[in-house]
Enzyme design. Structure first.
Site, PDB file in Angstrom:
ATOM      1  N   TYR A 196      -7.017 -13.764 -22.361  1.00 46.48           N
ATOM      2  CA  TYR A 196      -6.254 -12.593 -21.622  1.00 46.48           C
ATOM      3  C   TYR A 196      -6.827 -11.313 -22.007  1.00 46.48           C
ATOM      4  O   TYR A 196      -6.104 -10.521 -21.909  1.00 46.48           O
ATOM      5  CB  TYR A 196      -4.549 -12.646 -22.284  1.00 46.48           C
ATOM      6  CG  TYR A 196      -4.357 -14.139 -22.018  1.00 46.48           C
ATOM      7  CD1 TYR A 196      -3.795 -14.641 -21.022  1.00 46.48           C
ATOM      8  CD2 TYR A 196      -3.923 -14.987 -23.285  1.00 46.48           C
ATOM      9  CE1 TYR A 196      -3.484 -16.064 -20.561  1.00 46.48           C
ATOM     10  CE2 TYR A 196      -3.449 -16.111 -23.064  1.00 46.48           C
ATOM     11  CZ  TYR A 196      -3.235 -16.869 -21.524  1.00 46.48           C
ATOM     12  OH  TYR A 196      -2.730 -18.135 -21.655  1.00 46.48           O
ATOM     13  N   CYS A 208      -4.622   7.696 -18.256  1.00 46.45           N
ATOM     14  CA  CYS A 208      -3.778   8.905 -17.942  1.00 46.45           C
ATOM     15  C   CYS A 208      -2.225   8.669 -18.592  1.00 46.45           C
ATOM     16  O   CYS A 208      -1.352   9.134 -17.602  1.00 46.45           O
ATOM     17  CB  CYS A 208      -3.497   9.356 -16.625  1.00 46.45           C
ATOM     18  SG  CYS A 208      -2.838   7.911 -15.533  1.00 46.45           S
TER      19      CYS A 208
HETATM   20  N1  LLP Z   1       0.174 -23.709 -19.408  1.00 45.17           N
HETATM   21  C1  LLP Z   1       0.836 -23.162 -18.939  1.00 45.17           C
HETATM   22  C2  LLP Z   1       1.778 -23.758 -17.968  1.00 45.17           C
HETATM   23  C3  LLP Z   1       1.148 -21.714 -19.208  1.00 45.17           C
HETATM   24  O1  LLP Z   1       2.006 -20.989 -18.625  1.00 45.17           O
HETATM   25  C4  LLP Z   1       0.198 -21.120 -20.094  1.00 45.17           C
HETATM   26  C5  LLP Z   1       0.185 -19.738 -20.200  1.00 45.17           C
HETATM   27  C6  LLP Z   1      -0.626 -22.003 -20.534  1.00 45.17           C
HETATM   28  C7  LLP Z   1      -0.703 -23.225 -20.642  1.00 45.17           C
HETATM   29  C8  LLP Z   1      -1.718 -21.428 -21.843  1.00 45.17           C
HETATM   30  O2  LLP Z   1      -1.129 -20.782 -22.825  1.00 45.17           O
HETATM   31  P1  LLP Z   1      -1.912 -20.421 -24.086  1.00 45.17           P
HETATM   32  O3  LLP Z   1      -2.379 -21.637 -24.772  1.00 45.17           O
HETATM   33  O4  LLP Z   1      -3.134 -19.466 -23.754  1.00 45.17           O
HETATM   34  O5  LLP Z   1      -0.990 -19.567 -25.046  1.00 45.17           O
HETATM   35  N2  LLP Z   1      -0.901 -13.128 -21.125  1.00 45.17           N
HETATM   36  C9  LLP Z   1      -0.116 -13.455 -22.297  1.00 45.17           C
HETATM   37  C10 LLP Z   1      -0.101 -15.163 -22.424  1.00 45.17           C
HETATM   38  C11 LLP Z   1       0.600 -15.621 -21.104  1.00 45.17           C
HETATM   39  C12 LLP Z   1       0.671 -16.910 -20.898  1.00 45.17           C
HETATM   40  C13 LLP Z   1       0.980 -17.555 -19.677  1.00 45.17           C
HETATM   41  N3  LLP Z   1       1.003 -19.082 -19.634  1.00 45.17           N
HETATM   42  C14 LLP Z   1      -1.013 -13.207 -23.869  1.00 45.17           C
HETATM   43  O6  LLP Z   1      -1.912 -12.389 -23.422  1.00 45.17           O
HETATM   44  O7  LLP Z   1      -0.755 -13.479 -24.703  1.00 45.17           O
END
Ligand code: LLP
Length: 415
Positions: free
Chosen positions: A374, A338
């Protein structure tokens, strides 16, 4: 990289998707275990790969990671519980808890399970040290700059709540409570560019020298990007590793001891392994715009609404009609919620975009690519919509790794 569903050698191909569409009610998530295994192989040079489970925390995905000798990061008590159920061990370094604060319940369980803590605030050190002297800790350092694919995913610098700004202030607290400092950690955000990376490696080396404590590990954090667009280049892992490896060598020389290099990706391991399958339920023109409305909303896949993220889209026809990829029309894809923001083709800030997509009919299916990270893990029950099914393709079998939530389950919390 978006898998081309008509030519892909992965399991995310038209034949499999059509089979699943026949079996299950849309929308649903599908993951390919092979893609995850291949991504793991690319990181094998690192001493430790720690999966940031926030990206995709399904217990079965965690089990897959464990089978491949990965360790795991947890950012909440819920994620610790998932890791334990998946078989990761307490009283070890298999699970590390990363946060900037403790709530009471999480703190007491972390002490009970003896799980190392990657602390992002001095208060965490005080609270942990005062009841669990000797506890193993990491310091998550904010290097005073950050980087992210969106402002919301930049985790360094003054506008970020993450990490410790002045790590030398941590040392007296560590000494006071006899905490055991085992590693330093930096994660500046999601999405890497090599210039930033060099700066992070330098900041890590500098922090180690400043603190001058005999740590055993350094962690490069996560944030390794994946190509969401067809023409995007994947990250050069050799280059990424070599920059960090140089930092490790310097640190090792300085401390005169071997240092283990850890990496903590979420998206890189699972992003490309997943798709979201949804069905076209209505098509309408609004002025000059062609809207195609599907049965998945931002309660399922939040990224486009939250960050303006791009997910490549493929179309599969419901009948045996040929989809003509060359005959396209500018299309806006929306969901059932919505809210006007329930649009999958938008840019950061909510600017609605259209995309050239094949002409569709009600009943056709839309595939969102690269939703393994995500995707399901950020879903909600908004508009009282149940969480949808997750299916894992592994060894040529299709396994439901989460069934669709029932309305009774959803409503039972309120009764
Ligand atoms: N380590 C720490 C301390 C983090 O805060 C994060 C992600 C990762 C590893 C892993 O990050 P990656 O490798 O997945 O980029 N919801 C968002 C991403 C938020 C990430 C938060 N922290 C998206 O959908 O892009």
């Amino acid at each position: 990289m978006p898998q081309i569903i008509h030519q892909t050698e992965s399991n995310l191909n038209v034949k499999n998707i059509k089979y699943l569409i026949k079996q299950y009610q849309s929308p649903f998530w599908v993951y390919d275990a092979n893609i995850i295994s291949n991504k793991i192989q690319l990181l094998k040079k690192f001493d430790i790969i720690r999966f940031a489970q926030k990206a995709c925390s399904n217990i079965h995905i965690l089990k897959l990671m464990r089978k491949n000798n990965l360790k795991v990061d947890a950012v909440s008590l819920g994620e610790i519980k998932r890791a334990l159920i998946a078989g990761f061990k307490k009283n070890s370094d298999e699970i590390v808890f990363t946060a900037d604060l403790f709530d009471e319940e999480t703190l007491s369980k972390i002490i009970k399970y003896n799980i190392p803590v990657n602390a992002g605030s001095l208060d965490m050190l005080k609270q942990l040290g005062s009841i669990s002297p000797g506890h193993r800790i990491w310091l998550r350092i904010n290097p005073k700059f950050g980087y992210g694919h969106s402002k919301k995913t930049n985790t360094g610098g003054e506008n970020s709540k993450h990490g410790i700004w002045d790590p030398h202030l941590a040392i007296p607290i560590i000494k006071k409570y006899n905490l055991k400092l085992i590693g330093l950690h930096m994660h500046i955000g999601s999405g890497v560019n090599y210039e930033h990376l060099k700066k992070v490696c330098y900041a890590m080396t500098k922090s180690v020298m400043q603190i001058n404590e005999k740590i055993t590990y350094i962690s490069a954090g996560g944030g390794l990007p994946i190509p969401y667009q067809l023409n995007e280049e994947p990250i050069n892992i050799k280059k990424y590793f070599s920059l960090w490896n140089k930092a490790r060598e310097k640190i090792s020389q300085f401390l005169n001891k071997p240092i283990q290099l850890e990496v903590e990706p979420g998206r890189f391991l699972v992003g490309e392994s997943g798709i979201l399958v949804s069905q076209v339920r209505a098509i309408k023109n609004m002025g000059n715009k062609n809207f195609v409305l599907i049965d998945a909303g931002f309660n399922d896949l939040m990224r486009p609404t939250m960050y303006g993220s791009y997910h490549h889209i493929s179309v599969i026809s419901s009948k045996n009609r040929e989809i003509n990829e060359n005959k396209t029309i500018e299309t806006v894809i929306g969901g059932p919620l919505c809210e006007s923001g329930d649009i999958f083709t938008q840019k950061e800030g909510g600017r609605i975009e259209s995309r050239k997509l094949p002409l569709m009919e009600v009943g056709d299916y839309i595939i969102f690519h690269d939703t393994g990270a995500y995707g399901a893990s950020m879903s909600s029950n908004y508009n009282t919509r149940p969480l949808i099914q997750e299916i894992l393709i592994e060894n040529n079998t299709f396994k439901t790794i989460r069934r669709r939530q029932t309305f009774e389950e959803l409503l039972s919390l309120e009764q």
